[in-house]
Design an enzyme around this catalytic site. Structure first.
Site, PDB file in Angstrom:
ATOM      1  N   ASP A  59     -68.205 -28.049 -12.239  1.00 22.05           N
ATOM      2  CA  ASP A  59     -68.190 -28.312 -10.805  1.00 22.05           C
ATOM      3  C   ASP A  59     -69.481 -28.905 -10.238  1.00 22.05           C
ATOM      4  N   CYS A  80     -47.092 -39.729  -9.791  1.00 16.99           N
ATOM      5  CA  CYS A  80     -46.331 -39.027  -8.758  1.00 16.99           C
ATOM      6  C   CYS A  80     -45.019 -39.742  -8.433  1.00 16.99           C
ATOM      7  N   CYS A  86     -42.922 -39.563  -4.833  1.00 14.40           N
ATOM      8  CA  CYS A  86     -43.219 -38.321  -4.084  1.00 14.40           C
ATOM      9  C   CYS A  86     -44.416 -38.533  -3.150  1.00 14.40           C
ATOM     10  N   CYS A 118     -50.111 -32.208   4.481  1.00 17.58           N
ATOM     11  CA  CYS A 118     -51.510 -31.935   4.849  1.00 17.58           C
ATOM     12  C   CYS A 118     -51.621 -31.875   6.369  1.00 17.58           C
ATOM     13  N   CYS A 124     -60.617 -32.590   5.744  1.00 11.08           N
ATOM     14  CA  CYS A 124     -59.998 -31.602   4.839  1.00 11.08           C
ATOM     15  C   CYS A 124     -60.429 -30.179   5.219  1.00 11.08           C
ATOM     16  N   CYS A 182     -58.263 -24.337   1.280  1.00 13.80           N
ATOM     17  CA  CYS A 182     -56.876 -24.608   1.673  1.00 13.80           C
ATOM     18  C   CYS A 182     -56.105 -24.970   0.407  1.00 13.80           C
ATOM     19  N   CYS A 215     -51.842 -28.717  -0.131  1.00 11.44           N
ATOM     20  CA  CYS A 215     -51.413 -29.897  -0.909  1.00 11.44           C
ATOM     21  C   CYS A 215     -51.108 -29.542  -2.356  1.00 11.44           C
ATOM     22  N   CYS A 218     -46.681 -29.116  -4.100  1.00  9.35           N
ATOM     23  CA  CYS A 218     -46.601 -30.116  -5.172  1.00  9.35           C
ATOM     24  C   CYS A 218     -45.633 -29.661  -6.274  1.00  9.35           C
TER      25      CYS A 218
HETATM   26  C1  B12 Z   1     -66.847 -32.796  -3.508  1.00  6.48           C
HETATM   27  C2  B12 Z   1     -65.692 -31.943  -3.988  1.00  6.48           C
HETATM   28  C3  B12 Z   1     -64.742 -31.562  -3.047  1.00  6.48           C
HETATM   29  C4  B12 Z   1     -64.662 -32.200  -1.660  1.00  6.48           C
HETATM   30  C5  B12 Z   1     -64.014 -33.597  -1.823  1.00  6.48           C
HETATM   31  C6  B12 Z   1     -62.700 -33.537  -2.628  1.00  6.48           C
HETATM   32  C7  B12 Z   1     -62.306 -34.797  -3.358  1.00  6.48           C
HETATM   33  N1  B12 Z   1     -61.018 -34.963  -3.527  1.00  6.48           N
HETATM   34  O1  B12 Z   1     -63.140 -35.597  -3.765  1.00  6.48           O
HETATM   35  C8  B12 Z   1     -63.832 -31.144  -0.876  1.00  6.48           C
HETATM   36  C9  B12 Z   1     -64.790 -30.155  -0.221  1.00  6.48           C
HETATM   37  C10 B12 Z   1     -62.905 -31.704   0.200  1.00  6.48           C
HETATM   38  C11 B12 Z   1     -63.109 -30.449  -2.028  1.00  6.48           C
HETATM   39  C12 B12 Z   1     -61.931 -29.745  -1.866  1.00  6.48           C
HETATM   40  C13 B12 Z   1     -61.251 -29.130  -2.902  1.00  6.48           C
HETATM   41  N2  B12 Z   1     -61.685 -28.973  -4.175  1.00  6.48           N
HETATM   42 CO1  B12 Z   1     -63.289 -29.805  -4.873  1.00  6.48          CO
HETATM   43  N3  B12 Z   1     -64.700 -30.704  -5.753  1.00  6.48           N
HETATM   44  C14 B12 Z   1     -65.589 -31.546  -5.339  1.00  6.48           C
HETATM   45  C15 B12 Z   1     -66.490 -31.973  -6.507  1.00  6.48           C
HETATM   46  C16 B12 Z   1     -67.787 -31.157  -6.457  1.00  6.48           C
HETATM   47  C17 B12 Z   1     -66.828 -33.478  -6.553  1.00  6.48           C
HETATM   48  C18 B12 Z   1     -65.598 -34.383  -6.353  1.00  6.48           C
HETATM   49  C19 B12 Z   1     -65.969 -35.813  -6.159  1.00  6.48           C
HETATM   50  O2  B12 Z   1     -66.914 -36.293  -6.744  1.00  6.48           O
HETATM   51  N4  B12 Z   1     -65.210 -36.520  -5.326  1.00  6.48           N
HETATM   52  C20 B12 Z   1     -65.370 -37.909  -5.129  1.00  6.48           C
HETATM   53  C21 B12 Z   1     -64.087 -38.631  -5.610  1.00  6.48           C
HETATM   54  C22 B12 Z   1     -64.232 -40.136  -5.494  1.00  6.48           C
HETATM   55  O3  B12 Z   1     -63.970 -38.286  -6.965  1.00  6.48           O
HETATM   56  P1  B12 Z   1     -62.657 -37.601  -7.618  1.00  6.48           P
HETATM   57  O4  B12 Z   1     -61.782 -36.989  -6.636  1.00  6.48           O
HETATM   58  O5  B12 Z   1     -63.092 -36.790  -8.785  1.00  6.48           O
HETATM   59  O6  B12 Z   1     -61.917 -38.951  -8.007  1.00  6.48           O
HETATM   60  C23 B12 Z   1     -61.543 -39.406  -9.229  1.00  6.48           C
HETATM   61  C24 B12 Z   1     -60.032 -39.421  -9.360  1.00  6.48           C
HETATM   62  O7  B12 Z   1     -59.407 -38.946  -8.175  1.00  6.48           O
HETATM   63  C25 B12 Z   1     -59.692 -40.834  -9.671  1.00  6.48           C
HETATM   64  N5  B12 Z   1     -59.078 -41.663  -8.604  1.00  6.48           N
HETATM   65  C26 B12 Z   1     -59.589 -42.041  -7.450  1.00  6.48           C
HETATM   66  N6  B12 Z   1     -58.796 -42.927  -6.854  1.00  6.48           N
HETATM   67  C27 B12 Z   1     -57.733 -43.126  -7.651  1.00  6.48           C
HETATM   68  C28 B12 Z   1     -56.611 -43.947  -7.503  1.00  6.48           C
HETATM   69  C29 B12 Z   1     -55.648 -43.946  -8.497  1.00  6.48           C
HETATM   70  C30 B12 Z   1     -54.483 -44.870  -8.359  1.00  6.48           C
HETATM   71  C31 B12 Z   1     -55.798 -43.067  -9.623  1.00  6.48           C
HETATM   72  C32 B12 Z   1     -54.726 -43.005 -10.658  1.00  6.48           C
HETATM   73  C33 B12 Z   1     -56.942 -42.261  -9.745  1.00  6.48           C
HETATM   74  C34 B12 Z   1     -57.895 -42.310  -8.764  1.00  6.48           C
HETATM   75  O8  B12 Z   1     -60.911 -41.449 -10.002  1.00  6.48           O
HETATM   76  C35 B12 Z   1     -61.904 -40.871  -9.180  1.00  6.48           C
HETATM   77  C36 B12 Z   1     -63.291 -41.230  -9.492  1.00  6.48           C
HETATM   78  O9  B12 Z   1     -63.677 -42.233  -8.620  1.00  6.48           O
HETATM   79  C37 B12 Z   1     -65.577 -31.598  -7.745  1.00  6.48           C
HETATM   80  C38 B12 Z   1     -66.339 -31.195  -9.015  1.00  6.48           C
HETATM   81  C39 B12 Z   1     -66.865 -32.402  -9.765  1.00  6.48           C
HETATM   82  N7  B12 Z   1     -68.127 -32.354 -10.111  1.00  6.48           N
HETATM   83  O10 B12 Z   1     -66.118 -33.335 -10.024  1.00  6.48           O
HETATM   84  C40 B12 Z   1     -64.726 -30.422  -7.175  1.00  6.48           C
HETATM   85  C41 B12 Z   1     -63.280 -30.325  -7.629  1.00  6.48           C
HETATM   86  C42 B12 Z   1     -62.676 -31.694  -7.546  1.00  6.48           C
HETATM   87  N8  B12 Z   1     -62.685 -29.476  -6.608  1.00  6.48           N
HETATM   88  C43 B12 Z   1     -61.780 -28.669  -7.037  1.00  6.48           C
HETATM   89  C44 B12 Z   1     -60.972 -27.841  -6.218  1.00  6.48           C
HETATM   90  C45 B12 Z   1     -60.225 -26.698  -6.907  1.00  6.48           C
HETATM   91  C46 B12 Z   1     -60.879 -28.095  -4.840  1.00  6.48           C
HETATM   92  C47 B12 Z   1     -59.834 -27.499  -3.866  1.00  6.48           C
HETATM   93  C48 B12 Z   1     -58.448 -27.336  -4.463  1.00  6.48           C
HETATM   94  C49 B12 Z   1     -60.379 -26.126  -3.356  1.00  6.48           C
HETATM   95  C50 B12 Z   1     -59.510 -25.456  -2.294  1.00  6.48           C
HETATM   96  N9  B12 Z   1     -58.388 -24.868  -2.660  1.00  6.48           N
HETATM   97  O11 B12 Z   1     -59.881 -25.415  -1.145  1.00  6.48           O
HETATM   98  C51 B12 Z   1     -59.877 -28.542  -2.709  1.00  6.48           C
HETATM   99  C52 B12 Z   1     -58.820 -29.625  -2.926  1.00  6.48           C
HETATM  100  C53 B12 Z   1     -58.828 -30.696  -1.877  1.00  6.48           C
HETATM  101  C54 B12 Z   1     -58.283 -31.990  -2.452  1.00  6.48           C
HETATM  102  N10 B12 Z   1     -57.041 -32.319  -2.135  1.00  6.48           N
HETATM  103  O12 B12 Z   1     -59.001 -32.670  -3.202  1.00  6.48           O
HETATM  104  C55 B12 Z   1     -61.585 -28.808  -8.554  1.00  6.48           C
HETATM  105  C56 B12 Z   1     -60.294 -29.599  -8.809  1.00  6.48           C
HETATM  106  C57 B12 Z   1     -59.508 -29.090 -10.004  1.00  6.48           C
HETATM  107  C58 B12 Z   1     -58.298 -29.968 -10.249  1.00  6.48           C
HETATM  108  N11 B12 Z   1     -57.357 -29.427 -11.000  1.00  6.48           N
HETATM  109  O13 B12 Z   1     -58.200 -31.087  -9.784  1.00  6.48           O
HETATM  110  C59 B12 Z   1     -62.921 -29.560  -8.959  1.00  6.48           C
HETATM  111  C60 B12 Z   1     -62.777 -30.532 -10.124  1.00  6.48           C
HETATM  112  C61 B12 Z   1     -63.951 -28.461  -9.283  1.00  6.48           C
HETATM  113  C62 B12 Z   1     -63.782 -27.929 -10.713  1.00  6.48           C
HETATM  114  N12 B12 Z   1     -64.751 -28.182 -11.583  1.00  6.48           N
HETATM  115  O14 B12 Z   1     -62.782 -27.324 -11.047  1.00  6.48           O
HETATM  116  N13 B12 Z   1     -63.757 -30.638  -3.219  1.00  6.48           N
HETATM  117  S1  SF4 Z   2     -47.050 -33.417  -4.045  1.00  5.67           S
HETATM  118 FE1  SF4 Z   2     -47.812 -33.571  -6.159  1.00  5.67          FE
HETATM  119  S2  SF4 Z   2     -46.350 -34.936  -7.187  1.00  5.67           S
HETATM  120 FE2  SF4 Z   2     -46.027 -35.175  -4.974  1.00  5.67          FE
HETATM  121  S3  SF4 Z   2     -47.352 -36.909  -4.403  1.00  5.67           S
HETATM  122 FE3  SF4 Z   2     -48.566 -35.068  -4.084  1.00  5.67          FE
HETATM  123  S4  SF4 Z   2     -49.690 -34.793  -6.000  1.00  5.67           S
HETATM  124 FE4  SF4 Z   2     -48.025 -36.217  -6.435  1.00  5.67          FE
HETATM  125  S1  SF4 Z   3     -56.791 -28.981   0.880  1.00  8.75           S
HETATM  126 FE1  SF4 Z   3     -55.182 -30.563   0.800  1.00  8.75          FE
HETATM  127  S2  SF4 Z   3     -53.672 -29.963   2.378  1.00  8.75           S
HETATM  128 FE2  SF4 Z   3     -55.516 -28.783   2.763  1.00  8.75          FE
HETATM  129  S3  SF4 Z   3     -56.542 -30.024   4.326  1.00  8.75           S
HETATM  130 FE3  SF4 Z   3     -57.424 -30.607   2.306  1.00  8.75          FE
HETATM  131  S4  SF4 Z   3     -56.201 -32.354   1.660  1.00  8.75           S
HETATM  132 FE4  SF4 Z   3     -55.081 -31.382   3.345  1.00  8.75          FE
END
Ligand code: B12
Ligand code: SF4
Ligand code: SF4
Length: 415
Positions: free
Chosen positions: A129, A183, A186, A193, A209, A236, A239, A243
């Site tokens: 993380d 996905c 879907c 959200c 978020c 939260c 999402c 799923c």
């Molecule tokens: C900052 C962060 C957050 C931020 C931003 C979230 C985000 N989506 O980026 C906030 C605070 C909102 C957050 C929330 C949550 N987080 Co968080 N977070 C992080 C952290 C520290 C960095 C993520 C990051 O760099 N984001 C920047 C974006 C650009 O990077 P990314 O999402 O990894 O994106 C990659 C892919 O999505 C993909 N991608 C991007 N665009 C596209 C488009 C296509 C077409 C495809 C196929 C792929 C793709 O490539 C990207 C790289 O550029 C990571 C740990 C880590 N070091 O990675 C945990 C991490 C992502 N979080 C985690 C968790 C559990 C959560 C929450 C579920 C917690 C909760 N229940 O409240 C929520 C989920 C919200 C959500 N829907 O994402 C887990 C996710 C586990 C998993 N199975 O995915 C991680 C990996 C921590 C861990 N080590 O377990 N988080």
């Molecule tokens: S709910 Fe799950 S399967 Fe449906 S679009 Fe979102 S991530 Fe994909």
């Molecule tokens: S965790 Fe998912 S459903 Fe909840 S506010 Fe963030 S993006 Fe929306």
């Protein structure tokens, strides 16, 4: 080349539920996406997310220069259905119900690195993380899962209820193939959200978020999102809860599946609040060792609103909830009570507005008091707000109190 089976055997012995291996090549496409995301300001106030960090994160060799492989691991954390909520309670995201996964996974990754070193040699760096890594992109490349439109990494066995870590290593290990799943059409997570944080597809705006707003954001929660936060006080799960590939492995019988489909409708309508996933009352939850001695799917909001620093330290020691400061949790409690609190919350809220040491908490208490007064039709709430306005010195709190007074005058009853 080391057979991947050797590494998988050691990883499973270390306690991980999933393990896959990818090459330590740069992530070119992901780096471009990450930079675009930062340039659009979608990281909000997470100042540690910088362009320099993105460039580093997208190249494992910027961390271990002679790296050949990345071992991605997953720890499944589903711990049963969320129990039905009691009155005046707030919801906690599933990953934080038990002990802090950073500690548990960190220990296991440390042990695994030592074992790899002893048995196979090489240089290893592990992260969970908090490292300068893209945990999900690395895991997707290794075939541990695939990225969904909610931006989470989905896995076949556990959906997205999996926490991720990795070891960047100089060992050359036979790589696994990425999973070719998507996905499809879907869009359930995007529709469900409540704050519209998801989209364009596969991206998120952290600033909207609830996870960010309740855990990372230090300051007043923008008015536009307060109602949508509902009763979430830490993170939260919406999402993920909607799923299908995430929930399917966890819905064991027909009754549970039917109940889940019912929940989907209420999430899609954003009806506030969806009170728990099951009608089962709170009680022991079966599941993961992380949750063996601490299970906190919900928190008593009246307690949280007046929690002292000492109580905070005692209650949340060793849990992921410590990521939020004590005053942030009191702020979150005020928002949740404003949304779902009963008339019993009025007195404690008035006290928080007058006495909390943190101006952000006092301001949110004023907002919540306005909502509670209106919802429960308690006319003297306006007098309490007027009195607080007369004695409050902080400008930002005065502004919140004035807004609350105005909203009481303007808002239609029972909104
Ligand atoms: C900052 C962060 C957050 C931020 C931003 C979230 C985000 N989506 O980026 C906030 C605070 C909102 C957050 C929330 C949550 N987080 Co968080 N977070 C992080 C952290 C520290 C960095 C993520 C990051 O760099 N984001 C920047 C974006 C650009 O990077 P990314 O999402 O990894 O994106 C990659 C892919 O999505 C993909 N991608 C991007 N665009 C596209 C488009 C296509 C077409 C495809 C196929 C792929 C793709 O490539 C990207 C790289 O550029 C990571 C740990 C880590 N070091 O990675 C945990 C991490 C992502 N979080 C985690 C968790 C559990 C959560 C929450 C579920 C917690 C909760 N229940 O409240 C929520 C989920 C919200 C959500 N829907 O994402 C887990 C996710 C586990 C998993 N199975 O995915 C991680 C990996 C921590 C861990 N080590 O377990 N988080
Ligand atoms: S709910 Fe799950 S399967 Fe449906 S679009 Fe979102 S991530 Fe994909
Ligand atoms: S965790 Fe998912 S459903 Fe909840 S506010 Fe963030 S993006 Fe929306």
């Amino acid at each position: 080349v080391i057979p991947s089976g050797t590494v998988k055997r050691l990883s499973v012995a270390a306690g991980f539920d999933l393990v896959r291996v990818g090459r330590a090549e740069p992530l070119h496409v992901e780096r471009a996406r990450y930079l675009d995301w930062i340039r659009a300001g979608r990281q909000g106030e997470m100042a540690w997310i910088t362009e320099e960090r993105a460039r580093r994160a997208a190249d494992p060799r910027s961390i271990v220069p002679r790296a050949r492989s990345v071992i991605s691991v997953g720890l499944a954390y589903w711990a049963g259905q969320r129990p039905a909520n009691a009155l005046n309670t707030g919801r906690v995201a599933r990953y934080a119900w038990g002990r802090d996964y950073h500690t548990a996974m960190g220990r296991a990754l440390e042990g695994l690195s030592e074992r790899l070193q002893a048995e196979l040699g090489g240089e290893h760096r592990w992260y969970v993380d908090t490292g300068p890594t893209l945990d999900r992109a690395l895991a997707a490349r290794s075939g541990l899962g695939w990225v969904g439109k909610n931006t989470n990494l989905l896995t076949e066995r556990f959906g997205s209820f999996v926490l991720l870590g990795e070891i960047i290593t100089t060992l050359e290990i036979e790589p696994d193939n990425p999973i070719n799943r998507s996905c499809g059409s879907c869009r359930l997570c995007i529709v469900a959200c409540p704050t519209g944080a998801l989209g364009p597809e596969y991206t998120i705006d952290s600033r909207k978020c609830i996870s960010y707003l309740t855990i990372e954001h230090r300051g007043p929660i923008p008015h536009a999102f307060r109602k949508s936060i509902g009763d979430w006080v830490f993170g939260c799960d919406i999402c993920q809860d909607v799923c299908p590939p995430t929930m399917a492995p966890h819905l064991s019988d027909e009754g549970e599946r039917r109940q889940w489909i019912g929940q989907l409708r209420s999430y899609a309508r954003h009806s506030q609040p969806a009170r728990g996933d099951s009608a089962r009352p709170a009680g022991p939850i079966p599941g993961h060792p992380l949750f063996a001695d601490r299970v906190r799917p919900a928190i008593d909001l009246l307690w949280l609103l007046r929690m002292s620093h000492e109580e905070y330290v005692e209650a949340f020691r060793g849990t992921a909830i410590k990521r939020a400061k004590d005053w942030m949790l009191r702020r979150n409690a005020a928002v949740a009570l404003g949304n779902v609190g009963t008339a019993d919350a009025v007195q404690p809220m008035a006290r928080a507005m007058r006495e909390d040491e943190h101006p952000v908490v006092r301001g949110h208490a004023a907002w919540a008091l306005g909502r509670l007064g209106k919802r429960h039709a308690i006319p003297r709430v306006s007098d309490v707000l007027e009195a607080a306005l007369a004695s409050e010195a902080d400008h930002s709190v005065c502004a919140e109190i004035s807004l609350a007074l105005r909203s009481i005058a303007e808002m239609p009853a029972r909104s």
